[in-house]
Design a protein around this motif. Structure first.
Motif, PDB file in Angstrom:
ATOM      1  N   UNK A   1       0.854  -1.218  -0.320  1.00  0.00           N
ATOM      2  CA  UNK A   1      -0.437  -0.131  -0.031  1.00  0.00           C
ATOM      3  C   UNK A   1       1.003   0.861  -0.482  1.00  0.00           C
ATOM      4  N   UNK A   2       2.335   1.172   0.978  1.00  0.00           N
ATOM      5  CA  UNK A   2       2.682   2.334   1.212  1.00  0.00           C
ATOM      6  C   UNK A   2       3.427   2.714   0.056  1.00  0.00           C
ATOM      7  N   UNK A   3       4.134   1.846  -1.804  1.00  0.00           N
ATOM      8  CA  UNK A   3       5.113   1.315  -2.446  1.00  0.00           C
ATOM      9  C   UNK A   3       4.254   1.627  -3.298  1.00  0.00           C
ATOM     10  N   UNK A   4       2.463   1.280  -3.648  1.00  0.00           N
ATOM     11  CA  UNK A   4       2.024   1.163  -4.690  1.00  0.00           C
ATOM     12  C   UNK A   4       0.413   1.924  -4.569  1.00  0.00           C
ATOM     13  N   UNK A   5       0.474   2.129  -3.825  1.00  0.00           N
ATOM     14  CA  UNK A   5      -0.608   3.393  -3.744  1.00  0.00           C
ATOM     15  C   UNK A   5      -0.089   5.507  -3.653  1.00  0.00           C
ATOM     16  N   UNK A   6      -0.465   6.298  -4.155  1.00  0.00           N
ATOM     17  CA  UNK A   6      -0.563   7.627  -4.005  1.00  0.00           C
ATOM     18  C   UNK A   6      -1.398   7.913  -2.540  1.00  0.00           C
ATOM     19  N   UNK A   7      -0.598   8.187  -1.476  1.00  0.00           N
ATOM     20  CA  UNK A   7      -1.719   8.818  -0.007  1.00  0.00           C
ATOM     21  C   UNK A   7      -2.195   9.848  -0.394  1.00  0.00           C
ATOM     22  N   UNK A   8      -3.448  10.569  -0.096  1.00  0.00           N
ATOM     23  CA  UNK A   8      -4.605  10.781  -0.035  1.00  0.00           C
ATOM     24  C   UNK A   8      -5.647  10.969   1.243  1.00  0.00           C
ATOM     25  N   UNK A   9      -6.125  12.340   1.180  1.00  0.00           N
ATOM     26  CA  UNK A   9      -7.718  11.966   1.983  1.00  0.00           C
ATOM     27  C   UNK A   9      -8.627  12.667   2.307  1.00  0.00           C
ATOM     28  N   UNK A  10      -9.052  10.827   0.565  1.00  0.00           N
ATOM     29  CA  UNK A  10     -10.844  11.226   0.455  1.00  0.00           C
ATOM     30  C   UNK A  10     -11.648  11.624   0.907  1.00  0.00           C
ATOM     31  N   UNK A  11     -11.581  11.316   2.700  1.00  0.00           N
ATOM     32  CA  UNK A  11     -12.438  10.920   3.881  1.00  0.00           C
ATOM     33  C   UNK A  11     -12.850  12.675   4.729  1.00  0.00           C
ATOM     34  N   UNK A  12     -13.674  12.856   4.892  1.00  0.00           N
ATOM     35  CA  UNK A  12     -13.741  13.544   5.936  1.00  0.00           C
ATOM     36  C   UNK A  12     -12.691  13.760   7.244  1.00  0.00           C
ATOM     37  N   UNK A  13     -12.461  14.349   8.170  1.00  0.00           N
ATOM     38  CA  UNK A  13     -11.731  14.929   8.963  1.00  0.00           C
ATOM     39  C   UNK A  13     -11.802  14.374  10.514  1.00  0.00           C
TER      40      UNK A  13
END
Length: 337
Positions: free
Chosen positions: A136-148
């Motif tokens: 997950x750490x290598x293949x997926x670009x970190x993002x925040x699609x969910x609210x805080x």
């Protein structure tokens, strides 16, 4: 069934099957919490995460139902567990990757591994989850699609799921320990507990020099009771005999059921004379009143150490020999070795 890598002996497989049955409801509750969390994310992510979680639950249910029909159920359980972790990992990837608010969900199924698969399973499971996290750490670009606010609810659902499963595992462990040392019918300690206590007393006697006495007891003509009145009535006799024995003992004297109608009492600090006197009291207590309308008597054999270290098997053998003499002389009596 042959032992396997995950279950090196048949006892491990029996425990696995028993544990899966015990975890069924707690696991459903834990996954229900995760499902509620996924459902709350539907407005932000769509239905894909919920479908993944539902697939993981279906696989777990099918594996549990099919486990008893295959020769090596442990591998089915392991595969279903791995599949559920993969589904959760995909959900993590869809909700922000390594910075996902629900990354901690991967810990929830991990809680059940030690009790189900032992040390080998723990090593394999931790390694598997580690690989998933690294992917997950290598293949997926970190993002925040969910609210805080989802960061808080995601953590709380993990905390609740871990708590539910941990409590269930704790209760199961307590039940297993209890079943391992207690006789299911009478509630008395069993032969395994007797062996452990003898070892403890041997070590104590070697240090303090105290004596230890043993009383071997046997219900007279118990086979006749079962044959003439039925096993249910025989069980009633056993339960009442156990109760009467316990009521006459000191707090630190322990009584054990070691066979069908055979009992042993250990008396730390007692000699032959004191143990013989107690055995006589026990004999009188058993014979004082009928049990379920039946006259019941017991024979007793007594032995004791001379002080200091001793061999538990020899102490019991001497008490058994004295019991044999008591029965040979007509039963309903006490004989000291």
């Amino acid at each position: 069934m042959e032992p396997t890598w995950l279950c090196p002996d048949l006892a491990a497989r029996d425990r696995l099957l028993d544990m899966d049955e015990r975890l069924r409801r707690p696991r459903a509750a834990a996954f229900g919490l995760l499902g509620a969390g996924v459902l709350a994310a539907v407005p932000h992510l769509g239905w894909r995460p919920l479908v993944l979680l539902a697939g993981a639950i279906v696989v777990l249910v099918v594996a549990s139902l099919a486990a008893k029909r295959v020769r090596t159920p442990e591998y089915g359980f392991a595969l279903s567990w791995a599949f559920s972790q993969v589904m959760l990992a995909i959900a993590v990837a869809l909700t922000g990757g390594i910075e996902s608010y629900v990354l901690s969900w991967l810990i929830v199924p991990l809680v059940t591994v030690p009790a189900r698969f032992g040390a080998r399973g723990v090593v394999a499971a931790v390694g598997f989850v580690t690989v998933l996290v690294l992917v997950i750490a290598v293949a997926v670009e970190p993002s925040h699609p969910l609210p805080q606010w989802y960061a808080t609810t995601g953590f709380l659902s993990t905390l609740a799921g871990v708590s539910i499963l941990s409590f269930a595992l704790m209760r199961s462990d307590v039940d297993h320990r209890t079943e391992a040392v207690l006789d299911g019918l009478t509630g008395m300690l069993n032969r395994r507990a007797l062996s452990e206590r003898l070892e403890e007393l041997r070590a104590q006697a070697g240090f303090t020099g105290q004596t230890v006495a043993a009383i071997a007891a046997d219900i007279d003509h118990f086979k006749r009771i079962n044959d003439e009145h039925g096993h249910a009535r025989g069980d009633t006799v056993l339960v009442e005999v156990a109760h009467r024995l316990r009521t006459r003992l000191r707090a630190f004297d322990l009584a054990y059921r070691v066979g069908g109608e055979e009992f042993v009492v250990l008396l730390p600090g007692a000699g032959v004379a004191e143990a013989t006197a107690l055995a006589a009291e026990l004999r009188d207590t058993i014979a004082a009143e009928p049990i379920d309308g039946l006259p019941v008597t017991m024979s007793f054999g007594v032995s004791a150490t001379s002080g200091g270290t001793f061999v538990g098997a020899e102490l019991l053998a001497e008490a058994d020999a004295a019991l044999y003499v008591a029965k040979a002389r007509g039963r309903d009596r006490v004989i000291a070795a």
